[in-house]
Structures are given as structure tokens and as C-alpha cells.
Design a protein around this motif. Sequence first.
Motif, PDB file in Angstrom:
ATOM      1  N   ARG A   1     -72.275  62.057  22.479  1.00  0.00           N
ATOM      2  CA  ARG A   1     -70.916  61.812  22.939  1.00  0.00           C
ATOM      3  C   ARG A   1     -70.288  60.615  22.204  1.00  0.00           C
ATOM      4  NH1 ARG A   1     -72.082  62.433  27.653  1.00  0.00           N
ATOM      5  NH2 ARG A   1     -72.634  60.303  28.223  1.00  0.00           N
ATOM      6  N   GLN A   2     -71.063  59.547  22.005  1.00  0.00           N
ATOM      7  CA  GLN A   2     -70.555  58.385  21.267  1.00  0.00           C
ATOM      8  C   GLN A   2     -70.254  58.740  19.819  1.00  0.00           C
ATOM      9  OE1 GLN A   2     -73.290  55.149  21.682  1.00  0.00           O
ATOM     10  NE2 GLN A   2     -73.133  55.068  23.931  1.00  0.00           N
ATOM     11  N   THR A   3     -71.137  59.555  19.234  1.00  0.00           N
ATOM     12  CA  THR A   3     -70.905  59.972  17.847  1.00  0.00           C
ATOM     13  C   THR A   3     -69.603  60.761  17.713  1.00  0.00           C
ATOM     14  OG1 THR A   3     -73.288  60.071  17.469  1.00  0.00           O
ATOM     15  CG2 THR A   3     -71.894  61.242  15.920  1.00  0.00           C
ATOM     16  N   LYS A   4     -69.363  61.657  18.644  1.00  0.00           N
ATOM     17  CA  LYS A   4     -68.138  62.454  18.624  1.00  0.00           C
ATOM     18  C   LYS A   4     -66.909  61.563  18.781  1.00  0.00           C
ATOM     19  CE  LYS A   4     -65.980  66.428  20.925  1.00  0.00           C
ATOM     20  NZ  LYS A   4     -66.126  67.426  22.017  1.00  0.00           N
ATOM     21  N   HIS A   5     -67.006  60.581  19.698  1.00  0.00           N
ATOM     22  CA  HIS A   5     -65.887  59.672  19.923  1.00  0.00           C
ATOM     23  C   HIS A   5     -65.607  58.823  18.683  1.00  0.00           C
ATOM     24  CE1 HIS A   5     -63.187  56.905  21.974  1.00  0.00           C
ATOM     25  NE2 HIS A   5     -63.959  55.890  21.594  1.00  0.00           N
ATOM     26  N   LEU A   6     -66.672  58.311  18.042  1.00  0.00           N
ATOM     27  CA  LEU A   6     -66.491  57.471  16.863  1.00  0.00           C
ATOM     28  C   LEU A   6     -65.967  58.276  15.679  1.00  0.00           C
ATOM     29  CD1 LEU A   6     -69.663  55.206  17.095  1.00  0.00           C
ATOM     30  CD2 LEU A   6     -67.303  54.577  17.577  1.00  0.00           C
ATOM     31  N   LYS A   7     -66.380  59.526  15.559  1.00  0.00           N
ATOM     32  CA  LYS A   7     -65.835  60.371  14.491  1.00  0.00           C
ATOM     33  C   LYS A   7     -64.320  60.549  14.655  1.00  0.00           C
ATOM     34  CE  LYS A   7     -69.857  63.132  13.167  1.00  0.00           C
ATOM     35  NZ  LYS A   7     -70.432  64.495  13.122  1.00  0.00           N
TER      36      LYS A   7
ATOM     37  N   LEU B   1     -84.849  60.964  27.943  1.00  0.00           N
ATOM     38  CA  LEU B   1     -84.580  61.386  26.565  1.00  0.00           C
ATOM     39  C   LEU B   1     -83.349  62.273  26.479  1.00  0.00           C
ATOM     40  CD1 LEU B   1     -85.410  61.613  23.591  1.00  0.00           C
ATOM     41  CD2 LEU B   1     -86.894  63.523  24.225  1.00  0.00           C
ATOM     42  N   GLN B   2     -83.253  63.238  27.386  1.00  0.00           N
ATOM     43  CA  GLN B   2     -82.106  64.150  27.358  1.00  0.00           C
ATOM     44  C   GLN B   2     -80.807  63.402  27.598  1.00  0.00           C
ATOM     45  OE1 GLN B   2     -82.370  67.315  26.524  1.00  0.00           O
ATOM     46  NE2 GLN B   2     -80.183  67.701  26.697  1.00  0.00           N
ATOM     47  N   ARG B   3     -80.826  62.465  28.553  1.00  0.00           N
ATOM     48  CA  ARG B   3     -79.598  61.704  28.843  1.00  0.00           C
ATOM     49  C   ARG B   3     -79.213  60.820  27.663  1.00  0.00           C
ATOM     50  NH1 ARG B   3     -78.904  56.731  30.531  1.00  0.00           N
ATOM     51  NH2 ARG B   3     -81.141  56.494  30.941  1.00  0.00           N
ATOM     52  N   GLN B   4     -80.197  60.166  27.023  1.00  0.00           N
ATOM     53  CA  GLN B   4     -79.901  59.337  25.860  1.00  0.00           C
ATOM     54  C   GLN B   4     -79.346  60.170  24.708  1.00  0.00           C
ATOM     55  OE1 GLN B   4     -83.473  57.254  24.884  1.00  0.00           O
ATOM     56  NE2 GLN B   4     -83.460  55.981  26.730  1.00  0.00           N
ATOM     57  N   THR B   5     -79.911  61.334  24.513  1.00  0.00           N
ATOM     58  CA  THR B   5     -79.417  62.209  23.441  1.00  0.00           C
ATOM     59  C   THR B   5     -77.972  62.624  23.692  1.00  0.00           C
ATOM     60  OG1 THR B   5     -81.668  63.036  23.113  1.00  0.00           O
ATOM     61  CG2 THR B   5     -79.882  64.322  22.159  1.00  0.00           C
ATOM     62  N   ASN B   6     -77.681  62.985  24.940  1.00  0.00           N
ATOM     63  CA  ASN B   6     -76.304  63.380  25.275  1.00  0.00           C
ATOM     64  C   ASN B   6     -75.335  62.216  25.104  1.00  0.00           C
ATOM     65  OD1 ASN B   6     -77.204  65.944  25.930  1.00  0.00           O
ATOM     66  ND2 ASN B   6     -77.512  65.448  28.084  1.00  0.00           N
ATOM     67  N   ASP B   7     -75.770  60.995  25.518  1.00  0.00           N
ATOM     68  CA  ASP B   7     -74.902  59.812  25.365  1.00  0.00           C
ATOM     69  C   ASP B   7     -74.636  59.516  23.902  1.00  0.00           C
ATOM     70  OD1 ASP B   7     -74.830  59.573  28.088  1.00  0.00           O
ATOM     71  OD2 ASP B   7     -76.376  58.007  28.196  1.00  0.00           O
TER      72      ASP B   7
ATOM     73  N   GLY C   1     -75.417  55.484  11.752  1.00  0.00           N
ATOM     74  CA  GLY C   1     -76.627  55.060  12.451  1.00  0.00           C
ATOM     75  C   GLY C   1     -76.929  55.929  13.648  1.00  0.00           C
ATOM     76  N   LEU C   2     -75.878  56.243  14.429  1.00  0.00           N
ATOM     77  CA  LEU C   2     -76.099  57.117  15.595  1.00  0.00           C
ATOM     78  C   LEU C   2     -76.517  58.519  15.179  1.00  0.00           C
ATOM     79  CD1 LEU C   2     -73.104  56.035  17.864  1.00  0.00           C
ATOM     80  CD2 LEU C   2     -75.519  55.523  18.202  1.00  0.00           C
ATOM     81  N   GLU C   3     -75.962  59.021  14.078  1.00  0.00           N
ATOM     82  CA  GLU C   3     -76.368  60.338  13.596  1.00  0.00           C
ATOM     83  C   GLU C   3     -77.822  60.350  13.184  1.00  0.00           C
ATOM     84  OE1 GLU C   3     -73.673  61.260  10.486  1.00  0.00           O
ATOM     85  OE2 GLU C   3     -72.142  62.116  11.826  1.00  0.00           O
ATOM     86  N   LYS C   4     -78.323  59.270  12.567  1.00  0.00           N
ATOM     87  CA  LYS C   4     -79.734  59.201  12.202  1.00  0.00           C
ATOM     88  C   LYS C   4     -80.618  59.173  13.442  1.00  0.00           C
ATOM     89  CE  LYS C   4     -79.058  56.897   7.753  1.00  0.00           C
ATOM     90  NZ  LYS C   4     -79.317  55.676   6.965  1.00  0.00           N
ATOM     91  N   GLU C   5     -80.187  58.432  14.468  1.00  0.00           N
ATOM     92  CA  GLU C   5     -80.981  58.393  15.703  1.00  0.00           C
ATOM     93  C   GLU C   5     -81.029  59.760  16.373  1.00  0.00           C
ATOM     94  OE1 GLU C   5     -79.501  55.341  18.207  1.00  0.00           O
ATOM     95  OE2 GLU C   5     -79.943  53.701  16.834  1.00  0.00           O
ATOM     96  N   VAL C   6     -79.898  60.447  16.405  1.00  0.00           N
ATOM     97  CA  VAL C   6     -79.870  61.779  17.016  1.00  0.00           C
ATOM     98  C   VAL C   6     -80.687  62.768  16.183  1.00  0.00           C
ATOM     99  CG1 VAL C   6     -78.368  63.710  17.644  1.00  0.00           C
ATOM    100  CG2 VAL C   6     -77.670  61.384  18.159  1.00  0.00           C
ATOM    101  N   GLN C   7     -80.669  62.617  14.853  1.00  0.00           N
ATOM    102  CA  GLN C   7     -81.396  63.529  13.987  1.00  0.00           C
ATOM    103  C   GLN C   7     -82.903  63.452  14.213  1.00  0.00           C
ATOM    104  OE1 GLN C   7     -79.879  65.677  12.127  1.00  0.00           O
ATOM    105  NE2 GLN C   7     -81.736  66.616  11.297  1.00  0.00           N
ATOM    106  N   ALA C   8     -83.398  62.276  14.657  1.00  0.00           N
ATOM    107  CA  ALA C   8     -84.829  62.138  14.929  1.00  0.00           C
ATOM    108  C   ALA C   8     -85.294  63.046  16.040  1.00  0.00           C
ATOM    109  CB  ALA C   8     -85.151  60.689  15.269  1.00  0.00           C
ATOM    110  N   PHE C   9     -84.382  63.420  16.963  1.00  0.00           N
ATOM    111  CA  PHE C   9     -84.747  64.303  18.070  1.00  0.00           C
ATOM    112  C   PHE C   9     -84.250  65.735  17.860  1.00  0.00           C
ATOM    113  CE2 PHE C   9     -84.161  59.998  19.724  1.00  0.00           C
ATOM    114  CZ  PHE C   9     -85.388  59.782  20.316  1.00  0.00           C
ATOM    115  N   ALA C  10     -83.798  66.053  16.655  1.00  0.00           N
ATOM    116  CA  ALA C  10     -83.190  67.378  16.443  1.00  0.00           C
ATOM    117  C   ALA C  10     -84.224  68.492  16.509  1.00  0.00           C
ATOM    118  CB  ALA C  10     -82.476  67.410  15.092  1.00  0.00           C
ATOM    119  N   GLY C  11     -85.462  68.219  16.054  1.00  0.00           N
ATOM    120  CA  GLY C  11     -86.464  69.279  16.031  1.00  0.00           C
ATOM    121  C   GLY C  11     -87.167  69.526  17.347  1.00  0.00           C
TER     122      GLY C  11
END
Length: 299
Positions: free
Chosen positions: A193-199, A184-190, A250-260
Motif C-alpha cells: 500500500r505504501q509503495t502504491k501511494h509513493l508511486k 508477515l501478511q499484514r506487513q506485506t500488505n502495508d 527500497g520498499l519494492e526490494k523488501e516486497v520482492q523478498a517475499f514474492a516467491g
Amino acid sequence: MDNLTPSDLFSPSKARQQRAQAQDWAQIESWLSYKYAGRTMPTFERNEETLKVLRELSTANERADEERVIQERLEREALKELDEAQPHPDDTHILSTLTAALTTPGSTALASLASAAIHLNTSTPTPETIAHTLIHQTSVSHSLSNHLTHIHALQKYLEKQHSLLRAQLSELQSDPAFSTPVSLQRQTNDQARQTKHLKAKIREYEDKLATLSATQGRAPKNADMASAEAILEMLEQQKLGDQLRERVEGLEKEVQAFAGLPADREAARREVGKLELELDTVRRRREVLFEDLVGKGRV
């Protein structure tokens, strides 16, 4: 102290709160050790809710002990005063004369009347007063017996529900379906990182699109920028920018699911279990409310 994070070490308020909780737990353990008198104390979960309940229970127990000590002292003083009190000679003479004049059934009735008045604590020992007091005491005793029966039934129900909740909690803690994935931690970091690159890519294409639009606005009407090839290239770039924007959202929504969830795996697992337990409680409450509504509809 298990919830203390490295950042809390630099926070005086949190450190003070943790120190106060540690002192409260020490007092609770000392009180339980005294109450169990060498026996093994039961195990329980150490959290803020348990600490709050145990503090209230300790305070109520100490207050009850103080009230019992005061009551015992008052009873001893009252008995001492009764022992020291001497009857008046006239009263003794009247009592002896009355007792000598009574027949055996009358003496028995008088002793019964006096005993009933003492046990019922009536100020006027007349038959009517004793009868009313006896009826009132019987009614209160019956009401208390009904309340006690209801409390025993409620206690059994609560114990049963407590056992069920413990079993469900154990099942949730041991079920792999509710455990946090190792990756989970590795997927969140990936994904972050992809979100930052796409932004960054979106900002780059937006800058290019703005530059192209400005250049097109400054060019003459008969310039080459108005050609079909330039328009097609601009549309392609705009389409690519829209696709990148949708992917980022889409990636931001996926990351937001693990924000809490906490970063620690065990803490995240406990949080998921707690939320599942709350969800199960809400579902059962909804079912009870629905059954009540259905019952009222049938009536």
C-alpha cells in the motif's frame, strides 16, 4: 489433494491431474495393503516424488512376480519332461556294464563327476571343462559377495543419512527461527500500500516538474521564473522527488523478498523449510568437493 487451491477448482487440467494422482495413490495403497498382509503400513510423506518412486517400485515388483511365475512354470515343465523321458535300452545296457566294470573308487569318482557336471550345468562333462566352469563360478561368487558387502555398507550409510536428514527436518519444522512471522501478511500488505501511494506521489511530482520545465522554456529570458527563488524551489522539488523514488525502490526490494512465498502461512513455512534443506544439501556437497580437492592436492 492438500495442494488444491480455490483457483484450481475452475481449471479442468489441474482438476484432471489431481484426480489422476488420487487414483494412483489408491492403487499404491491397495498394493501396499496386499504386500503387508494385515500389518500396519509405515507412514511416509505424500508428495509427487514419493508417488513416483512407489509407482516404479510397484511396477518392478509386478514384473518380478511375472518373471518368477514364468520361471516356476518352466521348471515344472522341464521336470515333467525329465520324468516322462525313458532312457534308451542301449544306454541302460552300456551304463550297467560300465558300472559293473568299475571299482569302488572309480564308481565314486564317476558319480562325483556326474554330480559336478549337473550342478555346474556343463554341456561337456570333461575334467577340464568342469575345472574351468568351477573357477568361473568361484570368481563370480566372490565378485558378487564383494558387491553385496559394498551394497550393505552403502545401505547402512544411506539409512544413517536418512535419519540425520529426518532429525534436521524435524528441527527446522520446530525451530521458531524458521517459522513465518504472524504479521508477515499484514506487513506485506502495508508495504504494498505504501509503495502504491509513493508511486502516485512520484508521478504527481514528475508531472509538476514537467509543467514547471515547460513553463520555464516558454517564458522570456528576463521573466521572473529565472529568478533565484524559482530555481531553488525547482531544486527542492527535484530533491524531494529523488527521495521519494529511492524510498519506493527500497520498499519494492523488501516486497520482492517475499514474492516467491505462498500467501498461506503453513505453505510458506513448508517452502522455507524446503529451501533450507536444499541449502544444507548444497553446503554439504560443497564441503565434500572441497575435501576431495584438498585430498588430491596432498597427493
